[in-house]
Design a protein around this motif. Structure first.
Motif, PDB file in Angstrom:
ATOM      1  N   PHE A   1      10.115   6.377  -0.354  1.00 10.08           N
ATOM      2  CA  PHE A   1      10.972   6.702   0.762  1.00 10.08           C
ATOM      3  C   PHE A   1      12.075   7.631   0.274  1.00 10.08           C
ATOM      4  CE2 PHE A   1       9.161   2.487   1.128  1.00 10.08           C
ATOM      5  CZ  PHE A   1       8.440   2.627   2.304  1.00 10.08           C
ATOM      6  N   GLN A   2      12.143   8.816   0.848  1.00 10.52           N
ATOM      7  CA  GLN A   2      13.069   9.852   0.392  1.00 10.52           C
ATOM      8  C   GLN A   2      14.504   9.369   0.280  1.00 10.52           C
ATOM      9  OE1 GLN A   2      12.094  12.821   3.411  1.00 10.52           O
ATOM     10  NE2 GLN A   2      11.511  14.162   1.730  1.00 10.52           N
ATOM     11  N   GLY A   3      15.049   9.386  -0.926  1.00 10.13           N
ATOM     12  CA  GLY A   3      16.444   9.092  -1.158  1.00 10.13           C
ATOM     13  C   GLY A   3      16.868   7.646  -0.977  1.00 10.13           C
ATOM     14  N   ASP A   4      15.964   6.770  -0.579  1.00  7.15           N
ATOM     15  CA  ASP A   4      16.327   5.380  -0.366  1.00  7.15           C
ATOM     16  C   ASP A   4      15.969   4.546  -1.588  1.00  7.15           C
ATOM     17  OD1 ASP A   4      17.500   5.387   2.211  1.00  7.15           O
ATOM     18  OD2 ASP A   4      15.523   5.719   3.077  1.00  7.15           O
ATOM     19  N   VAL A   5      16.662   3.417  -1.709  1.00  5.97           N
ATOM     20  CA  VAL A   5      16.484   2.592  -2.904  1.00  5.97           C
ATOM     21  C   VAL A   5      15.871   1.224  -2.625  1.00  5.97           C
ATOM     22  CG1 VAL A   5      18.354   3.714  -4.153  1.00  5.97           C
ATOM     23  CG2 VAL A   5      18.857   1.726  -2.743  1.00  5.97           C
ATOM     24  N   ALA A   6      15.755   0.844  -1.342  1.00  4.56           N
ATOM     25  CA  ALA A   6      15.243  -0.496  -1.046  1.00  4.56           C
ATOM     26  C   ALA A   6      14.561  -0.522   0.313  1.00  4.56           C
ATOM     27  CB  ALA A   6      16.390  -1.508  -1.063  1.00  4.56           C
TER      28      ALA A   6
ATOM     29  N   ARG B   1      -2.727  -1.433  12.178  1.00  4.90           N
ATOM     30  CA  ARG B   1      -3.238  -0.175  11.609  1.00  4.90           C
ATOM     31  C   ARG B   1      -2.230   0.472  10.666  1.00  4.90           C
ATOM     32  NH1 ARG B   1      -4.280   3.571  16.105  1.00  4.90           N
ATOM     33  NH2 ARG B   1      -4.359   4.984  14.338  1.00  4.90           N
ATOM     34  N   HIS B   2      -0.983   0.350  11.022  1.00  6.14           N
ATOM     35  CA  HIS B   2       0.088   0.958  10.236  1.00  6.14           C
ATOM     36  C   HIS B   2       1.117  -0.097   9.870  1.00  6.14           C
ATOM     37  CE1 HIS B   2      -1.450   4.450  12.511  1.00  6.14           C
ATOM     38  NE2 HIS B   2      -1.288   5.038  11.348  1.00  6.14           N
ATOM     39  N   LEU B   3       1.812   0.198   8.818  1.00  3.26           N
ATOM     40  CA  LEU B   3       2.935  -0.611   8.380  1.00  3.26           C
ATOM     41  C   LEU B   3       4.194   0.164   8.736  1.00  3.26           C
ATOM     42  CD1 LEU B   3       3.620  -3.163   6.713  1.00  3.26           C
ATOM     43  CD2 LEU B   3       3.640  -1.695   4.702  1.00  3.26           C
ATOM     44  N   PHE B   4       5.207  -0.523   9.193  1.00  2.00           N
ATOM     45  CA  PHE B   4       6.504   0.094   9.459  1.00  2.00           C
ATOM     46  C   PHE B   4       7.476  -0.507   8.458  1.00  2.00           C
ATOM     47  CE2 PHE B   4       4.034   0.458  13.246  1.00  2.00           C
ATOM     48  CZ  PHE B   4       4.269   1.763  13.646  1.00  2.00           C
ATOM     49  N   ALA B   5       8.156   0.363   7.720  1.00  2.00           N
ATOM     50  CA  ALA B   5       9.071  -0.078   6.668  1.00  2.00           C
ATOM     51  C   ALA B   5      10.453   0.508   6.921  1.00  2.00           C
ATOM     52  CB  ALA B   5       8.554   0.362   5.302  1.00  2.00           C
ATOM     53  N   ALA B   6      11.454  -0.357   6.955  1.00  2.00           N
ATOM     54  CA  ALA B   6      12.841   0.092   7.101  1.00  2.00           C
ATOM     55  C   ALA B   6      13.437   0.194   5.711  1.00  2.00           C
ATOM     56  CB  ALA B   6      13.636  -0.893   7.943  1.00  2.00           C
ATOM     57  N   SER B   7      14.227   1.235   5.484  1.00  2.00           N
ATOM     58  CA  SER B   7      14.748   1.469   4.141  1.00  2.00           C
ATOM     59  C   SER B   7      16.271   1.495   4.132  1.00  2.00           C
ATOM     60  CB  SER B   7      14.182   2.775   3.583  1.00  2.00           C
ATOM     61  OG  SER B   7      14.526   3.843   4.433  1.00  2.00           O
TER      62      SER B   7
ATOM     63  N   ALA C   1      18.846   3.450   6.774  1.00  2.00           N
ATOM     64  CA  ALA C   1      18.474   2.810   8.042  1.00  2.00           C
ATOM     65  C   ALA C   1      17.351   3.578   8.725  1.00  2.00           C
ATOM     66  CB  ALA C   1      19.670   2.636   8.970  1.00  2.00           C
ATOM     67  N   ALA C   2      16.512   4.231   7.924  1.00  2.00           N
ATOM     68  CA  ALA C   2      15.348   4.948   8.443  1.00  2.00           C
ATOM     69  C   ALA C   2      14.164   3.995   8.501  1.00  2.00           C
ATOM     70  CB  ALA C   2      15.011   6.137   7.553  1.00  2.00           C
ATOM     71  N   ILE C   3      13.287   4.229   9.476  1.00  2.00           N
ATOM     72  CA  ILE C   3      12.051   3.474   9.576  1.00  2.00           C
ATOM     73  C   ILE C   3      10.904   4.462   9.411  1.00  2.00           C
ATOM     74  CG2 ILE C   3      10.580   2.043  11.041  1.00  2.00           C
ATOM     75  CD1 ILE C   3      13.147   1.034  12.398  1.00  2.00           C
ATOM     76  N   TYR C   4      10.006   4.134   8.482  1.00  2.00           N
ATOM     77  CA  TYR C   4       8.866   4.980   8.172  1.00  2.00           C
ATOM     78  C   TYR C   4       7.579   4.313   8.629  1.00  2.00           C
ATOM     79  CZ  TYR C   4      12.000   7.480   5.016  1.00  2.00           C
ATOM     80  OH  TYR C   4      13.037   8.210   4.494  1.00  2.00           O
ATOM     81  N   LYS C   5       6.612   5.137   9.033  1.00  2.00           N
ATOM     82  CA  LYS C   5       5.262   4.662   9.301  1.00  2.00           C
ATOM     83  C   LYS C   5       4.490   4.887   8.007  1.00  2.00           C
ATOM     84  CE  LYS C   5       3.134   5.510  13.278  1.00  2.00           C
ATOM     85  NZ  LYS C   5       2.350   6.223  14.338  1.00  2.00           N
ATOM     86  N   VAL C   6       3.810   3.856   7.529  1.00  2.00           N
ATOM     87  CA  VAL C   6       3.086   3.920   6.261  1.00  2.00           C
ATOM     88  C   VAL C   6       1.607   3.682   6.548  1.00  2.00           C
ATOM     89  CG1 VAL C   6       2.907   2.977   3.923  1.00  2.00           C
ATOM     90  CG2 VAL C   6       5.125   2.947   5.106  1.00  2.00           C
ATOM     91  N   ASP C   7       0.742   4.592   6.055  1.00  2.00           N
ATOM     92  CA  ASP C   7      -0.694   4.385   6.268  1.00  2.00           C
ATOM     93  C   ASP C   7      -1.292   3.595   5.109  1.00  2.00           C
ATOM     94  OD1 ASP C   7      -1.248   6.157   4.131  1.00  2.00           O
ATOM     95  OD2 ASP C   7      -1.751   7.820   5.454  1.00  2.00           O
ATOM     96  N   ASP C   8      -2.595   3.360   5.158  1.00  2.00           N
ATOM     97  CA  ASP C   8      -3.248   2.520   4.154  1.00  2.00           C
ATOM     98  C   ASP C   8      -3.334   3.146   2.765  1.00  2.00           C
ATOM     99  OD1 ASP C   8      -5.110   4.435   4.868  1.00  2.00           O
ATOM    100  OD2 ASP C   8      -6.781   3.022   5.004  1.00  2.00           O
ATOM    101  N   LYS C   9      -2.947   4.407   2.643  1.00  2.00           N
ATOM    102  CA  LYS C   9      -2.928   5.063   1.341  1.00  2.00           C
ATOM    103  C   LYS C   9      -1.508   5.172   0.763  1.00  2.00           C
ATOM    104  CE  LYS C   9      -7.106   7.712   2.267  1.00  2.00           C
ATOM    105  NZ  LYS C   9      -7.598   6.699   3.126  1.00  2.00           N
TER     106      LYS C   9
END
Length: 182
Positions: free
Chosen positions: A9-14, A23-29, A33-41
């Motif tokens: 995750f760009q510039g984030d530490v946790a 199908r997708h994972l959503f990860a908050a960093s 306070a950004a939320i990313y969509k993460v695929d299976d790769k």
């Protein structure tokens, strides 16, 4: 099928919270306070963020996916609960905390309602589509709600007491071998 997937995750530490739509994972960093969509790769795509630019930042403490929407519990600058459409990423504010609470720390979504807890020990119930304010179901004084889950036709609530003092870390074992050259 089991695999280890690594995502950056760009510039984030946790990572502060996770949710999945199957199908997708959503990860908050943190700290963005950004939320990313993460695929299976492990590829990450920015989905949305809750950064404010204010001196006091927002934090995403809990998330849950339910019926095509991502529900988000925020703390920090703007303690609140949001609903985000997974197709359009459109945000809808469901409730902004009032009073002493600085964080919405836990979240669980069922077909009947959105349940959330705060850092002053309250558990709320907000009916889907209800214009009314949420009702307080439980209040644990001097505590922080850590997690909420549906259980046995009710709710299970994990509560941490503010008076809890963690035990000291185990003593480090000293290496008694003499130093080289001594």
């Amino acid at each position: 099928k089991s695999a280890v997937v690594r995502a950056k995750f760009q510039g984030d530490v946790a990572v502060s919270a996770l949710a999945s739509d199957g199908r997708h994972l959503f990860a908050a960093s943190l700290p963005s306070a950004a939320i990313y969509k993460v695929d299976d790769k492990g590829n990450t795509t920015p989905f949305t963020d809750f950064s404010t630019g204010a001196a006091a930042p927002n934090y995403v403490w809990a998330m849950s996916v339910h019926q095509g929407c991502l529900y988000v519990a925020l703390g920090g600058h703007f303690p609140s609960v949001y609903k985000i459409d997974l197709k359009t990423a459109k945000k809808e504010l469901l409730y902004q905390m009032e009073g002493k609470a600085r964080n919405v720390t836990a979240l669980s979504v069922t077909d009947e309602a959105v349940f959330f807890g705060d850092d002053v020990g309250r558990v709320f119930r907000l009916s889907h589509g209800s214009p009314e304010r949420p009702t307080v179901l439980y209040s644990f004084s001097d505590a922080e709600i850590k997690s909420i889950a549906p259980f046995d036709k009710g709710l299970a609530v994990a509560v941490n007491s503010r008076r809890f003092i963690p035990p000291p870390p185990p003593a480090r074992r000293r290496d008694r071998r003499p130093c080289r050259g001594a």
